[in-house]
Design a protein around this motif. Sequence first.
Motif, PDB file in Angstrom:
ATOM      1  N   GLN A 164       0.645  -0.967  -0.341  1.00 24.48           N
ATOM      2  CA  GLN A 164      -0.206   0.105   0.054  1.00 24.48           C
ATOM      3  C   GLN A 164       0.919   1.110  -0.072  1.00 24.48           C
ATOM      4  OE1 GLN A 164      -3.017  -0.242  -0.387  1.00 24.48           O
ATOM      5  NE2 GLN A 164      -2.650   2.548  -0.778  1.00 24.48           N
ATOM      6  N   VAL A 165       1.892   1.561   0.665  1.00 32.27           N
ATOM      7  CA  VAL A 165       2.617   2.509   0.811  1.00 32.27           C
ATOM      8  C   VAL A 165       3.875   2.897  -0.666  1.00 32.27           C
ATOM      9  CG1 VAL A 165       4.519   3.178   2.607  1.00 32.27           C
ATOM     10  CG2 VAL A 165       2.961   2.153   3.187  1.00 32.27           C
ATOM     11  N   LEU A 166       3.869   1.738  -0.691  1.00 31.65           N
ATOM     12  CA  LEU A 166       4.875   1.827  -2.335  1.00 31.65           C
ATOM     13  C   LEU A 166       3.840   2.122  -3.151  1.00 31.65           C
ATOM     14  CD1 LEU A 166       6.820  -1.700  -2.051  1.00 31.65           C
ATOM     15  CD2 LEU A 166       7.981   0.954  -2.077  1.00 31.65           C
ATOM     16  N   SER A 167       2.565   1.778  -2.871  1.00 35.13           N
ATOM     17  CA  SER A 167       1.189   2.156  -4.386  1.00 35.13           C
ATOM     18  C   SER A 167       0.999   3.855  -4.021  1.00 35.13           C
ATOM     19  CB  SER A 167       0.116   1.070  -4.008  1.00 35.13           C
ATOM     20  OG  SER A 167      -0.929   1.579  -3.427  1.00 35.13           O
ATOM     21  N   GLU A 168       1.111   4.515  -3.213  1.00 32.75           N
ATOM     22  CA  GLU A 168       1.306   6.180  -2.710  1.00 32.75           C
ATOM     23  C   GLU A 168       2.056   6.392  -3.671  1.00 32.75           C
ATOM     24  OE1 GLU A 168      -0.349   9.201  -1.277  1.00 32.75           O
ATOM     25  OE2 GLU A 168      -0.952   7.184  -1.453  1.00 32.75           O
ATOM     26  N   PHE A 169       3.462   5.812  -4.030  1.00 33.74           N
ATOM     27  CA  PHE A 169       4.491   6.468  -4.652  1.00 33.74           C
ATOM     28  C   PHE A 169       4.463   6.210  -6.232  1.00 33.74           C
ATOM     29  CE2 PHE A 169       5.304   7.167  -0.659  1.00 33.74           C
ATOM     30  CZ  PHE A 169       5.546   8.560  -0.024  1.00 33.74           C
ATOM     31  N   SER A 170       3.404   4.744  -6.383  1.00 34.79           N
ATOM     32  CA  SER A 170       3.179   4.961  -7.618  1.00 34.79           C
ATOM     33  C   SER A 170       1.623   4.610  -8.068  1.00 34.79           C
ATOM     34  CB  SER A 170       4.180   3.229  -7.978  1.00 34.79           C
ATOM     35  OG  SER A 170       3.797   3.236  -9.719  1.00 34.79           O
ATOM     36  N   PRO A 171       1.189   5.041  -8.064  1.00 35.30           N
ATOM     37  CA  PRO A 171      -0.367   5.797  -8.928  1.00 35.30           C
ATOM     38  C   PRO A 171      -0.506   4.696 -10.102  1.00 35.30           C
ATOM     39  CG  PRO A 171       0.319   7.532  -8.831  1.00 35.30           C
ATOM     40  CD  PRO A 171       1.669   6.459  -7.987  1.00 35.30           C
ATOM     41  N   ASP A 172       0.371   4.610 -11.056  1.00 28.93           N
ATOM     42  CA  ASP A 172       0.099   3.767 -11.834  1.00 28.93           C
ATOM     43  C   ASP A 172       0.447   2.955 -12.285  1.00 28.93           C
ATOM     44  OD1 ASP A 172       2.718   4.261 -12.131  1.00 28.93           O
ATOM     45  OD2 ASP A 172       2.923   5.269 -14.301  1.00 28.93           O
ATOM     46  N   GLY A 173       1.090   1.747 -10.894  1.00 30.15           N
ATOM     47  CA  GLY A 173       1.390   0.460 -10.639  1.00 30.15           C
ATOM     48  C   GLY A 173       3.078   0.704 -11.320  1.00 30.15           C
ATOM     49  N   SER A 174       3.466   1.013 -12.300  1.00 30.73           N
ATOM     50  CA  SER A 174       4.414   0.622 -12.743  1.00 30.73           C
ATOM     51  C   SER A 174       5.986   0.488 -11.833  1.00 30.73           C
ATOM     52  CB  SER A 174       5.319   1.566 -12.899  1.00 30.73           C
ATOM     53  OG  SER A 174       5.467   3.279 -13.029  1.00 30.73           O
ATOM     54  N   THR A 203       5.764  -5.801 -10.838  1.00 30.05           N
ATOM     55  CA  THR A 203       5.695  -4.478 -10.188  1.00 30.05           C
ATOM     56  C   THR A 203       4.303  -4.240  -9.479  1.00 30.05           C
ATOM     57  OG1 THR A 203       2.976  -4.314 -11.842  1.00 30.05           O
ATOM     58  CG2 THR A 203       5.337  -3.881 -12.977  1.00 30.05           C
ATOM     59  N   ILE A 204       3.991  -3.456  -8.567  1.00 28.72           N
ATOM     60  CA  ILE A 204       3.619  -2.764  -7.437  1.00 28.72           C
ATOM     61  C   ILE A 204       2.538  -3.145  -7.997  1.00 28.72           C
ATOM     62  CG2 ILE A 204       3.162  -0.708  -7.897  1.00 28.72           C
ATOM     63  CD1 ILE A 204       3.740  -2.684  -4.560  1.00 28.72           C
ATOM     64  N   GLY A 205       1.341  -2.799  -8.761  1.00 30.04           N
ATOM     65  CA  GLY A 205       0.388  -2.784  -9.809  1.00 30.04           C
ATOM     66  C   GLY A 205      -0.364  -4.582 -10.176  1.00 30.04           C
ATOM     67  N   ALA A 206       0.665  -4.925  -9.797  1.00 25.41           N
ATOM     68  CA  ALA A 206       0.523  -6.307 -10.586  1.00 25.41           C
ATOM     69  C   ALA A 206       0.862  -6.993  -8.843  1.00 25.41           C
ATOM     70  CB  ALA A 206       1.094  -7.267 -11.164  1.00 25.41           C
ATOM     71  N   LEU A 207       0.996  -6.026  -7.689  1.00 25.37           N
ATOM     72  CA  LEU A 207       0.933  -7.235  -6.435  1.00 25.37           C
ATOM     73  C   LEU A 207      -0.225  -6.374  -5.796  1.00 25.37           C
ATOM     74  CD1 LEU A 207       5.013  -6.978  -5.521  1.00 25.37           C
ATOM     75  CD2 LEU A 207       3.573  -8.807  -5.905  1.00 25.37           C
ATOM     76  N   ALA A 245      -5.307  -0.632  -6.434  1.00 27.19           N
ATOM     77  CA  ALA A 245      -5.198  -0.105  -4.553  1.00 27.19           C
ATOM     78  C   ALA A 245      -5.859   1.050  -4.447  1.00 27.19           C
ATOM     79  CB  ALA A 245      -3.512  -0.124  -4.564  1.00 27.19           C
ATOM     80  N   PHE A 246      -5.771   1.391  -3.461  1.00 25.05           N
ATOM     81  CA  PHE A 246      -6.810   2.495  -2.791  1.00 25.05           C
ATOM     82  C   PHE A 246      -5.981   3.544  -3.047  1.00 25.05           C
ATOM     83  CE2 PHE A 246      -7.673   5.615   0.675  1.00 25.05           C
ATOM     84  CZ  PHE A 246      -8.757   5.088   0.315  1.00 25.05           C
ATOM     85  N   GLY A 247      -6.366   4.222  -3.398  1.00 25.87           N
ATOM     86  CA  GLY A 247      -5.350   6.010  -3.803  1.00 25.87           C
ATOM     87  C   GLY A 247      -6.008   7.043  -3.769  1.00 25.87           C
ATOM     88  N   ALA A 248      -5.590   8.168  -4.222  1.00 27.57           N
ATOM     89  CA  ALA A 248      -5.815   9.584  -3.816  1.00 27.57           C
ATOM     90  C   ALA A 248      -7.010   9.659  -4.740  1.00 27.57           C
ATOM     91  CB  ALA A 248      -4.544  10.415  -4.679  1.00 27.57           C
ATOM     92  N   THR A 249      -7.476   9.054  -6.264  1.00 26.01           N
ATOM     93  CA  THR A 249      -8.773   9.345  -7.027  1.00 26.01           C
ATOM     94  C   THR A 249     -10.049   9.244  -5.810  1.00 26.01           C
ATOM     95  OG1 THR A 249      -7.672   7.219  -7.789  1.00 26.01           O
ATOM     96  CG2 THR A 249      -6.969   9.432  -8.549  1.00 26.01           C
ATOM     97  N   ASP A 250      -9.445   7.529  -5.423  1.00 24.75           N
ATOM     98  CA  ASP A 250     -11.046   7.535  -4.284  1.00 24.75           C
ATOM     99  C   ASP A 250     -11.104   8.667  -3.218  1.00 24.75           C
ATOM    100  OD1 ASP A 250     -10.313   4.191  -5.154  1.00 24.75           O
ATOM    101  OD2 ASP A 250      -9.092   4.516  -4.364  1.00 24.75           O
ATOM    102  N   LEU A 251     -10.288   8.811  -2.635  1.00 25.95           N
ATOM    103  CA  LEU A 251     -10.641   9.555  -1.839  1.00 25.95           C
ATOM    104  C   LEU A 251     -11.480  11.008  -2.858  1.00 25.95           C
ATOM    105  CD1 LEU A 251      -7.461  10.570  -0.166  1.00 25.95           C
ATOM    106  CD2 LEU A 251      -9.488   9.571   0.693  1.00 25.95           C
ATOM    107  N   ASP A 252     -11.028  11.312  -4.005  1.00 26.85           N
ATOM    108  CA  ASP A 252     -11.446  12.919  -4.554  1.00 26.85           C
ATOM    109  C   ASP A 252     -13.164  12.033  -4.841  1.00 26.85           C
ATOM    110  OD1 ASP A 252      -8.943  14.089  -4.731  1.00 26.85           O
ATOM    111  OD2 ASP A 252      -8.223  13.138  -6.162  1.00 26.85           O
ATOM    112  N   ALA A 253     -12.870  11.027  -5.313  1.00 24.83           N
ATOM    113  CA  ALA A 253     -14.071  10.408  -5.699  1.00 24.83           C
ATOM    114  C   ALA A 253     -15.268  10.425  -4.746  1.00 24.83           C
ATOM    115  CB  ALA A 253     -14.216   8.941  -5.705  1.00 24.83           C
ATOM    116  N   ALA A 254     -14.588  10.071  -3.129  1.00 18.73           N
ATOM    117  CA  ALA A 254     -15.333  10.469  -2.045  1.00 18.73           C
ATOM    118  C   ALA A 254     -15.502  11.681  -1.633  1.00 18.73           C
ATOM    119  CB  ALA A 254     -14.547   9.760  -0.885  1.00 18.73           C
ATOM    120  N   ALA A 255     -14.976  13.045  -2.085  1.00 21.43           N
ATOM    121  CA  ALA A 255     -15.132  14.400  -1.104  1.00 21.43           C
ATOM    122  C   ALA A 255     -16.706  14.509  -2.030  1.00 21.43           C
ATOM    123  CB  ALA A 255     -14.174  14.767  -1.633  1.00 21.43           C
ATOM    124  N   LYS A 256     -16.810  13.929  -3.494  1.00 21.08           N
ATOM    125  CA  LYS A 256     -17.826  14.561  -4.261  1.00 21.08           C
ATOM    126  C   LYS A 256     -19.173  14.370  -4.052  1.00 21.08           C
ATOM    127  CE  LYS A 256     -14.911  14.204  -8.485  1.00 21.08           C
ATOM    128  NZ  LYS A 256     -14.561  13.792  -9.628  1.00 21.08           N
TER     129      LYS A 256
END
Length: 143
Positions: free
Chosen positions: A97-107, A123-127, A131-142
């Motif tokens: 989860q922490v690694l995915s924070e710095f690789s939102p595209d999963g690469s 890749t972190i995306g495959a693992l 992943a939960f990320g900033a876009t999920d927070l943005d979607a929840a704020a709408k």
Amino acid sequence: MAGMDPIDDAALMAAAEAARGAAHAPYSRFAVGAALLAADGTVVPGCNVENASFGATICAERTAVVSAVSGGRRRFVAIAVAGPAGIALGPCGLCRQVLSEFSPDGSLRVVTRDAAGALRATTIGALLPAAFGATDLDAAAKP
């Protein structure tokens, strides 16, 4: 290790193995090292640091990320994780989860070893798919 030429998986794993030597693992005796390759070519080491209050323990991967971010780095290319010989080891769920924070595209490339010691990469995306990320927070704020 700043300013290095591009580093290959074997060299990154060697750096992770070297970082294992600094691990503080008096309880589990399961030393883990990580080597995080930043986009600027810097290799940032990390090791697990255990605590008698087990919840305060931090994994090698997160130690490397925290150190890199503390040094002003936010873009990463790869991470290698080295554990004891003979054990196939990958990042735990929290580290994924922490690694995915710095690789939102999963690469972000994740280099590990299988039980026989052969390098494997994914890749972190495959693992951590979906992943939960900033876009999920943005979607929840709408509304």
